[in-house]
Design a protein around this motif. Structure first.
Motif, PDB file in Angstrom:
ATOM      1  N   GLN A  68       0.816  -1.367   0.234  1.00 30.13           N
ATOM      2  CA  GLN A  68      -0.032   0.292  -0.293  1.00 30.13           C
ATOM      3  C   GLN A  68       0.915   1.166   0.389  1.00 30.13           C
ATOM      4  O   GLN A  68       0.425   2.327  -0.439  1.00 30.13           O
ATOM      5  CB  GLN A  68      -0.904  -0.132   1.423  1.00 30.13           C
ATOM      6  N   GLU A 243      11.539 -16.744  -2.079  1.00 26.70           N
ATOM      7  CA  GLU A 243      11.233 -17.150  -1.171  1.00 26.70           C
ATOM      8  C   GLU A 243      11.419 -18.297  -1.219  1.00 26.70           C
ATOM      9  O   GLU A 243      11.484 -19.357  -0.608  1.00 26.70           O
ATOM     10  CB  GLU A 243       9.868 -16.302  -0.906  1.00 26.70           C
TER      11      GLU A 243
ATOM     12  N   GLY B  16      -4.451  -0.198   2.086  1.00 28.92           N
ATOM     13  CA  GLY B  16      -4.730  -1.135   2.681  1.00 28.92           C
ATOM     14  C   GLY B  16      -5.132  -0.696   4.602  1.00 28.92           C
ATOM     15  O   GLY B  16      -5.110  -1.782   5.583  1.00 28.92           O
ATOM     16  N   ALA B 201     -11.395  -8.033  -2.265  1.00 32.28           N
ATOM     17  CA  ALA B 201      -9.498  -7.737  -2.141  1.00 32.28           C
ATOM     18  C   ALA B 201      -8.813  -7.607  -0.888  1.00 32.28           C
ATOM     19  O   ALA B 201      -7.623  -8.525  -0.839  1.00 32.28           O
ATOM     20  CB  ALA B 201      -9.608  -6.862  -3.447  1.00 32.28           C
ATOM     21  N   ALA B 204      -8.292 -10.631   0.765  1.00 32.90           N
ATOM     22  CA  ALA B 204      -7.998 -11.944  -0.261  1.00 32.90           C
ATOM     23  C   ALA B 204      -5.408 -11.220   0.305  1.00 32.90           C
ATOM     24  O   ALA B 204      -5.738 -12.434   0.189  1.00 32.90           O
ATOM     25  CB  ALA B 204      -7.763 -11.709  -1.738  1.00 32.90           C
ATOM     26  N   GLU B 205      -5.775 -10.156   0.424  1.00 30.52           N
ATOM     27  CA  GLU B 205      -4.063 -10.361   0.384  1.00 30.52           C
ATOM     28  C   GLU B 205      -4.285 -10.855   2.130  1.00 30.52           C
ATOM     29  O   GLU B 205      -2.588 -11.178   1.869  1.00 30.52           O
ATOM     30  CB  GLU B 205      -3.785  -8.376   0.874  1.00 30.52           C
ATOM     31  N   GLU B 208      -3.518 -14.691   1.379  1.00 29.81           N
ATOM     32  CA  GLU B 208      -2.557 -14.834   0.900  1.00 29.81           C
ATOM     33  C   GLU B 208      -0.816 -14.542   1.760  1.00 29.81           C
ATOM     34  O   GLU B 208       0.592 -15.182   2.108  1.00 29.81           O
ATOM     35  CB  GLU B 208      -2.207 -13.987  -0.603  1.00 29.81           C
ATOM     36  N   GLU B 211      -0.095 -17.079   3.645  1.00 31.51           N
ATOM     37  CA  GLU B 211       0.644 -18.052   3.142  1.00 31.51           C
ATOM     38  C   GLU B 211       1.040 -18.519   2.668  1.00 31.51           C
ATOM     39  O   GLU B 211       2.866 -19.499   2.117  1.00 31.51           O
ATOM     40  CB  GLU B 211      -0.176 -18.597   1.434  1.00 31.51           C
ATOM     41  N   ALA B 212       2.422 -17.287   2.433  1.00 30.96           N
ATOM     42  CA  ALA B 212       3.508 -16.805   2.125  1.00 30.96           C
ATOM     43  C   ALA B 212       3.932 -17.069   3.092  1.00 30.96           C
ATOM     44  O   ALA B 212       5.206 -17.655   3.093  1.00 30.96           O
ATOM     45  CB  ALA B 212       3.794 -15.788   1.559  1.00 30.96           C
TER      46      ALA B 212
END
Ligand SMILES: Cc1cc2nc3c(=O)[nH]c(=O)nc-3n(C[C@H](O)[C@H](O)[C@H](O)COP(=O)(O)OP(=O)(O)OC[C@H]3O[C@@H](n4cnc5c(N)ncnc54)[C@H](O)[C@@H]3O)c2cc1C
Ligand code: SF4
Lengths: 547, 214
Positions: A68, A243, B16, B201, B204-205, B208, B211-212
């Motif tokens: 962001q 990663e 955000g 959205a 979703a971030e 995500e 997950e990372a």
């Protein structure tokens, strides 16, 4: 007490940095990779996965956290460059007929320039590998399209390419892309009417961007700011490979600026990379194999900075060609207005191109044409730059938005020894090292190809009934930010820097990944070819790693 | 044309800030000893006086920089400004710029900025050079007002679905939603669900990210 490298960071960036990061060298490393863009990232991942002990030294920072901040930096005037490029670390000089805006053309950080990139990824054509034999210009690659073809397929899986088999001009492929192509835009359908009448075939664009969830990343949700930042993670960046490399055991040291490579007394092997960290310390990383993935300009700089008594002209430079044959793709564009809504700026990527003219012999330079989905100003950005507000501003924005259309094109520049990257001993960076010096001009043949691109663009736009308002062509073109050719690949050590495996002719354990090895650059965006070569190079290095 | 809190939430999601609807009215007030200790600057601490001034000043500025036909400005601005203020550095700079503007209004026009007529507010901003000023986050007073007041408000407006729609784009860049709209020939008349998409959205971030981390 802050040191020079630390002090050019914003307070927010410094806050984000963990207090104590161990940036000391890895003992007993098999492979040292310099640079964490797609070239270095893919090599590091592949080799770590095969069990090698891998260390990656990356000059730039990790951009952790959400995107962001970068999104806002992009949209709102008055904030810093989203990726922090352009400070004393990144100084350069430019000479030649054309200014080269180097710091717009790269990013330093984990992920490299893919943090900022657009993400169009296509294979080179067969003819690109044999331009000299076929047309008597440029150079032949020491490998053919067929040699690279299986690696292209792997590279498409690595980057998660969304594409379709609808391009009659693409080189042969045996399997579909890993993800379905993005459907054409409304704007494409407007162009389709004119192209149909003119006999120009439009087709999809392969994008390194998720049309569906892939590789643990979100599908595209339409922020429309792909270049320079995709807040959803749908656009591929090499952070994924970094990663994965770390998960496979690689150690990645960010903000580690490699300044010299040292060789042994025989001059046949590199033994260490010396690098400086933000605390001002200089370390020495030893390894069995060294892979450079610093991009087309910094690969050259590092080799030249690594001069020694034995190699006074720099490392791997017995040919004298390190830095020579700098090429980029040139942009040609044209646009104007229609008398109906064209629906631009909803997404930040393109969905249609034509490669119909790519293989033409007249001009011999490759050229590809793009139908833009982001023609004309975005109202948000327009509003933030305006010098009025209220109803006045609304009136201006309404007049500016809604009916623009535009086409772009990339044109090939043939290799020319007089276009080069070297180091400028007169100008140093904040560590006291000579900065890269880019010497670049655009030749008449490339200008003629730009002219041809403009001619096709004008034909299409006029067929549509567009009032052409602007054109970018031979006189005002600029680079597409794909620096290639500066450590060219070839079989003959006298006329090339690396061999067909991408290993330097002069040093047994020094490899180069990236577009600097391209003998010619075609007119296709380079990164899929970079990735394919990186996968291929990983196989060769793997065989050399001890044990 | 009516702006809604949902418009503000859509823009905040793009920046955000998810769940921007849950507002704390006294965000802009200095922390009390108690909140400072827990690190929860603002929330529930002060008496709301400072916040009221900041919000009123921002709303009064919005009424000038937004097109005259805009309705629903107060709710929209309050939601946006309070959501935005979750970023501490922004909150302080925005508060300071708004308070400076208010002080200049009293100095030059003898009244709080929010109590001036719309014409006087417009003139004051123009006399201060804010229209021509470059937006600079830590620049001169005009540059700061351009950045933290005028551009903050214009961003919120033209990045919002309703603001974008006024110009002809229902999914302006800066937040999610363009993947369907880029294929359509015209703006969809029914825009229900767009905020849902923006919120999705944002979610979703988060997913995500986790997950990372695995
Ligand atoms: C605006 C823009 C748009 C683009 N769009 C496209 C596109 O649509 N399609 C496409 O194919 N390509 C595109 N590109 C080009 C693409 O980004 C590059 O081809 C690709 O990133 C190159 O990969 P690389 O790993 O070789 O180098 P890079 O990605 O540049 O990474 C090199 C890394 O090495 C690090 N490094 C450099 N020197 C040192 C040192 N001495 N020590 C340690 N680390 C070092 C750098 O910090 C950097 O992180 C675009 C580029 C830009 C700038
Ligand atoms: S439009 Fe671009 S920025 Fe937006 S989600 Fe898709 S890839 Fe990312």
């Amino acid at each position: 007490m802050s040191n020079p490298a630390e002090s050019d960071r914003t307070p927010a960036e410094i806050d984000r940095m963990p207090a104590e990061i161990d940036r000391t060298p890895v003992e007993d490393a098999d492979v040292c990779v310099v640079g964490a863009g797609p070239a270095g990232g893919i090599v590091a991942h592949r080799l770590a996965e095969s069990g090698a002990s891998v260390v990656v030294l990356e000059a730039g920072p990790r951009f952790d956290g959400d995107r962001q901040e970068q999104l806002e930096q992009h949209l709102r005037p008055g904030l810093d460059d989203p990726w922090g490029m352009g400070g004393p670390r990144d100084e350069f000089t430019s000479s030649g007929d054309s200014f080269y805006p180097l710091n717009a053309a790269r990013v330093k950080g984990v992920g490299g320039s893919t943090l900022h990139w657009q993400g169009m990824v296509m294979r080179l054509h067969e003819r690109d590998f044999e331009l000299d034999s076929r047309h008597g210009v440029g150079a032949d690659w020491p490998i053919s399209y067929d040699d690279l073809r299986p690696f292209y397929a792997e590279a498409e899986r690595e980057l998660g390419v969304a594409g379709a088999m609808d391009n009659p001009y693409a080189p042969p492929r045996e399997e579909p892309h890993p993800l379905p192509a993005f459907p054409p835009s409304h704007s494409d359908s407007i162009f389709a009417e004119a192209c149909e009448r003119l006999g120009i075939d439009m087709h999809s664009v392969p994008n390194a961007r998720n049309s569906e969830p892939y590789d643990g990343r979100s599908p595209c949700v339409g922020y429309g700011t792909c270049k320079p930042v995709c807040p959803s993670g749908a656009k591929y960046t090499a952070e994924s490979h970094v990663e994965k490399a770390e998960s496979a055991g690689a150690r990645v040291i960010d903000r580690a600026r490699v300044r010299r490579l040292e060789h042994d007394s025989t001059g046949e092997r590199v033994v260490a990379a010396t690098y400086t960290t933000p605390d001002g310390e200089t370390h020495r990383q030893t390894a069995d194999q060294f892979v450079l993935g610093c991009g087309g300009v910094e690969n050259v700089r590092l080799l030249l900075l690594s001069e020694s008594e034995q190699y006074p002209d720099g490392l791997a430079n017995s040919s004298g060609l390190v830095g020579r044959y700098l090429m980029d793709h040139l942009f040609a564009g044209m646009g104007g207005r229609l008398d109906r809504p064209t629906r631009q700026n909803h997404v930040g990527f393109n969905t249609s191109e034509t490669h119909q003219f790519y293989d033409d012999a007249e001009p011999v330079n490759g050229l590809k044409l793009e139908f833009l989905n982001y023609a004309g100003p975005s109202p948000v950005i327009g509003a933030l730059h305006a010098d009025t507000w209220g109803d006045d501003l609304l009136g201006q924005l309404k007049a500016d938005y809604g009916t623009h259309v535009a086409m772009g094109a990339l044109v090939e520049q043939l290799p020319d020894e007089d276009n080069y990257v070297t180091i400028d001993p007169e100008t140093t960076d904040d560590l006291g090292d000579p900065v890269p010096a880019v010497h670049w001009s655009i030749d008449d043949q490339t200008k003629a190809a730009l002219e041809r691109a403009n001619e096709i663009q004008r034909t299409v736009l006029e067929e549509l009934g567009v009032d052409v308002e602007w054109a970018v062509g031979p006189d005002n073109t600029g680079p597409a930010f794909h620096h290639m050719g500066t450590t060219r690949m070839g079989d003959d050590p006298e006329s090339s820097v690396v061999n067909a495996e991408c290993r330097t002719h002069d040093l047994q354990n020094l490899w180069i990944a990236g577009s600097s090895v391209f003998p010619t650059g075609g007119a296709m965006n380079p990164t899929l070819t970079i990735a394919a070569l990186a996968v291929r190079l990983s196989q060769s290095v793997k065989q050399r790693v001890r044990n | 044309m009516r702006l809604t809190r949902r418009d503000a939430i859509a823009v905040l999601a793009g920046l955000g800030v998810v769940g921007g609807g849950a507002v704390a009215v006294d965000q802009f007030d200095p922390p009390t000893a108690e909140t400072a200790e827990t690190g929860e600057t603002g929330d529930g601490g002060g008496d709301g006086a400072l916040s009221a001034t900041v919000t009123a000043t921002m709303t009064a500025a919005a009424a000038v920089v937004y097109p005259s036909q805009t309705e629903g400005v107060a709710d929209f601005v309050e939601t946006y400004v309070v959501g935005r203020a979750r970023d501490e550095s922004r909150r302080d700079a925005m508060r300071d710029a708004a308070l400076e503007l208010d002080a200049i209004a009293r100095d030059w026009y003898g009244d709080d900025f929010a109590d001036l007529s719309a014409d006087d507010r417009d003139s004051l901003l123009r006399e201060l050079g804010v229209a021509a000023a470059d937006p600079v986050a830590d620049g001169t007073v005009s540059e700061r007002i351009r950045f933290h007041v005028v551009n903050e408000l214009l961003y919120a407006f033209y990045a919002s679905p309703t603001g974008g729609r006024l110009v002809g784009i229902e999914n302006p860049i800066g937040h999610a939603g363009g993947t369907e709209s880029y294929q359509r020939a015209t703006m969809l008349e029914d825009d229900a669900g767009r905020v849902e998409r923006a919120e999705r959205a944002g979610d979703a971030e988060d997913v995500e990210g986790s997950e990372a981390d695995e």
